[in-house]
Design an enzyme around this catalytic site. Structure first.
Site, PDB file in Angstrom:
ATOM      1  CD  GLU A 205      -2.757   5.522   6.764  1.00  5.77           C
ATOM      2  OE1 GLU A 205      -2.736   5.565   5.510  1.00  5.77           O
ATOM      3  OE2 GLU A 205      -1.855   4.957   7.425  1.00  5.77           O
TER       4      GLU A 205
ATOM      5  N   GLY B 281       2.714   2.354  10.716  1.00  6.33           N
ATOM      6  CA  GLY B 281       3.679   3.450  10.557  1.00  6.33           C
ATOM      7  C   GLY B 281       4.411   3.815  11.837  1.00  6.33           C
TER       8      GLY B 281
ATOM      9  CD  GLU C 287      -3.346  -2.309   7.250  1.00  5.95           C
ATOM     10  OE1 GLU C 287      -2.271  -2.613   6.720  1.00  5.95           O
ATOM     11  OE2 GLU C 287      -3.934  -1.228   7.057  1.00  5.95           O
TER      12      GLU C 287
ATOM     13  CE  LYS D  43      -0.115   3.166   4.763  1.00  3.78           C
ATOM     14  NZ  LYS D  43      -0.007   3.236   6.206  1.00  3.78           N
TER      15      LYS D  43
ATOM     16  CG  HIS E 205      -5.715   2.007   5.263  1.00  2.20           C
ATOM     17  ND1 HIS E 205      -5.259   2.936   6.158  1.00  2.20           N
ATOM     18  CD2 HIS E 205      -4.720   1.110   5.079  1.00  2.20           C
ATOM     19  CE1 HIS E 205      -4.020   2.617   6.505  1.00  2.20           C
ATOM     20  NE2 HIS E 205      -3.671   1.516   5.868  1.00  2.20           N
TER      21      HIS E 205
ATOM     22  CG  ASN F 243      -1.753   1.240   1.359  1.00  2.00           C
ATOM     23  OD1 ASN F 243      -1.771   2.071   0.448  1.00  2.00           O
ATOM     24  ND2 ASN F 243      -2.439   1.389   2.482  1.00  2.00           N
TER      25      ASN F 243
ATOM     26  CB  SER G 167       5.412  -1.700  11.968  1.00  2.00           C
ATOM     27  OG  SER G 167       5.034  -0.351  12.181  1.00  2.00           O
TER      28      SER G 167
END
Ligand code: 13P
Length: 253
Positions: free
Chosen positions: A97, A173, A167, A11, A95, A9, A213
Site C-alpha cells: 500500500e 484484503g 505479501e 493499517k 508495504h 498490521n 487474507s
C-alpha cells in the site's frame, strides 16, 4: 531455530481509545497463553505507539512506516528515532500500500531501511507481486528484484535484523489467500535468494512471514509449510478472537 512471528498490521484503523482496548486485550490474552515459540507484534498507527508500548508487556509493537530523513523540516513525517523513543522494536517497511498509493520506490525504501537500522529498529520488509505479474509468470523476478534493490546492499549483521514478509498484492484484503503451495514455493525461493547473497546459514536464520487474507481458518494450513515462519495479518488482526486464533495456530505447529 529461527524466530516465529505473528504480526498484526492495523493499517489506518482504530481510534486511539479503540486501539488501546484492542492492544490491552491482545496483550493480556497473549500473556495468559505464554507462547514458547511465537513472538507477537502489533503494528499500530503512529498515534497509538506510545500508549500501546506502555501497556505491552507480552507483545512487541511496530510502526507501519518511517521517514526517509533523520529529522528536520519535513512536515507531517515521523522519524525512526521518534518511533524508537516511543518504545517500539519494529517498523514495517515496503508495504504494497505504501509502494502503490504513496509511490515508495526501492530508492526511498533504501533510505528508510537505513534510518530504521540506525535507530535500533528491526524491520519487517514487505515484498510481493501484483496479479498481472503472477499471471505473466514474473512473480519470482519481481520479488527477487524487491529483495535485491531494497535490502541486498546491507551487510550481513544488518541483514540479520530483517524479517521478510511475502505479501502477494492480489491476496491483500481480497479474501483470496495464496494456497499453501504457492506460499511455500515463494518462501522457499526467497530463502534460496537470501542464501545466494548471505549464505545458507543466514538464510536459514531469516524469518519469512506470509501476508494476504491470512485468517483464523487458513492460518494452520499456511503455517504447516516449512518455510512459512508466521504471518503479517491485516483485517484479522483487528479482532482479538481472530488474531489469537492465528497466534494459537502458529504456536501449536
Ligand atoms: P489482509 O490480512 O487484510 O489481507 O492484509 C494483509 C496485509 O496487508 C498485512 O500487511
Amino acid at each position: 531455530m529461527r524466530k516465529r512471528i505473528v504480526a498484526g498490521n492495523w493499517k489506518m484503523n482504530k481510534t486511539l481509545q479503540e486501539g488501546i482496548e484492542l492492544a490491552k486485550e491482545v496483550n493480556n490474552r497473549v500473556k495468559a497463553l505464554a507462547p514458547q515459540h511465537t513472538q507477537v507484534i502489533v503494528g499500530t498507527p503512529f498515534i497509538h505507539l506510545a500508549e500501546v508500548n506502555k501497556l505491552a508487556d507480552a507483545i512487541a509493537v511496530s510502526a507501519q512506516n518511517c521517514a526517509t530523513e533523520a529529522s528536520g523540516a519535513y512536515t507531517g513525517e515521523v522519524s525512526a528515532a521518534m518511533i524508537a523513543s516511543a518504545g517500539c522494536r519494529y517498523v514495517i517497511l515496503g508495504h504494497s500500500e505504501r509502494r502503490s498509493y504513496y509511490g515508495e520506490t526501492d530508492e526511498i525504501l533504501v533510505k528508510k531501511v537505513a534510518r530504521a537500522l540506525e535507530n535500533g529498529l528491526d524491520i519487517i520488509f514487505c515484498v510481493g507481486e501484483v496479479l498481472a505479474d503472477r499471471e505473466a509468470g514474473k512473480h519470482f523476478d519481481i520479488v527477487k528484484s524487491q529483495l535485491e534493490n531494497g535490502l541486498f546492499h546491507l551487510d550481513a549483521a544488518s541483514f540479520a535484523r530483517i524479517v521478510v514478509a511475502y505479501e502477494p498484492v492480489w491476496a491483500i484484503g481480497t479474501g483470496k489467500t495464496a494456497t499453501s503451495t504457492q506460499a511455500e514455493e515463494m518462501h522457499a525461493f526467497i530463502r534460496q535468494t537470501i542464501a545466494g547473497r548471505y549464505g545458507k546459514e543466514a538464510a536459514t536464520a531469516t524469518t519469512i512471514l506470509y501476508g494476504g487474507s491470512c485468517n483464523a481458518k487458513n492460518a494452520d494450513e499456511l503455517f504447516s509449510q516449512p518455510d512459512v515462519d508466521g504471518g503479517l495479518i491485516g483485517g484479522a488482526s483487528l479482532k482479538a478472537d481472530d488474531f489469537l486464533a492465528i497466534i494459537n495456530a502458529r504456536e501449536n505447529h
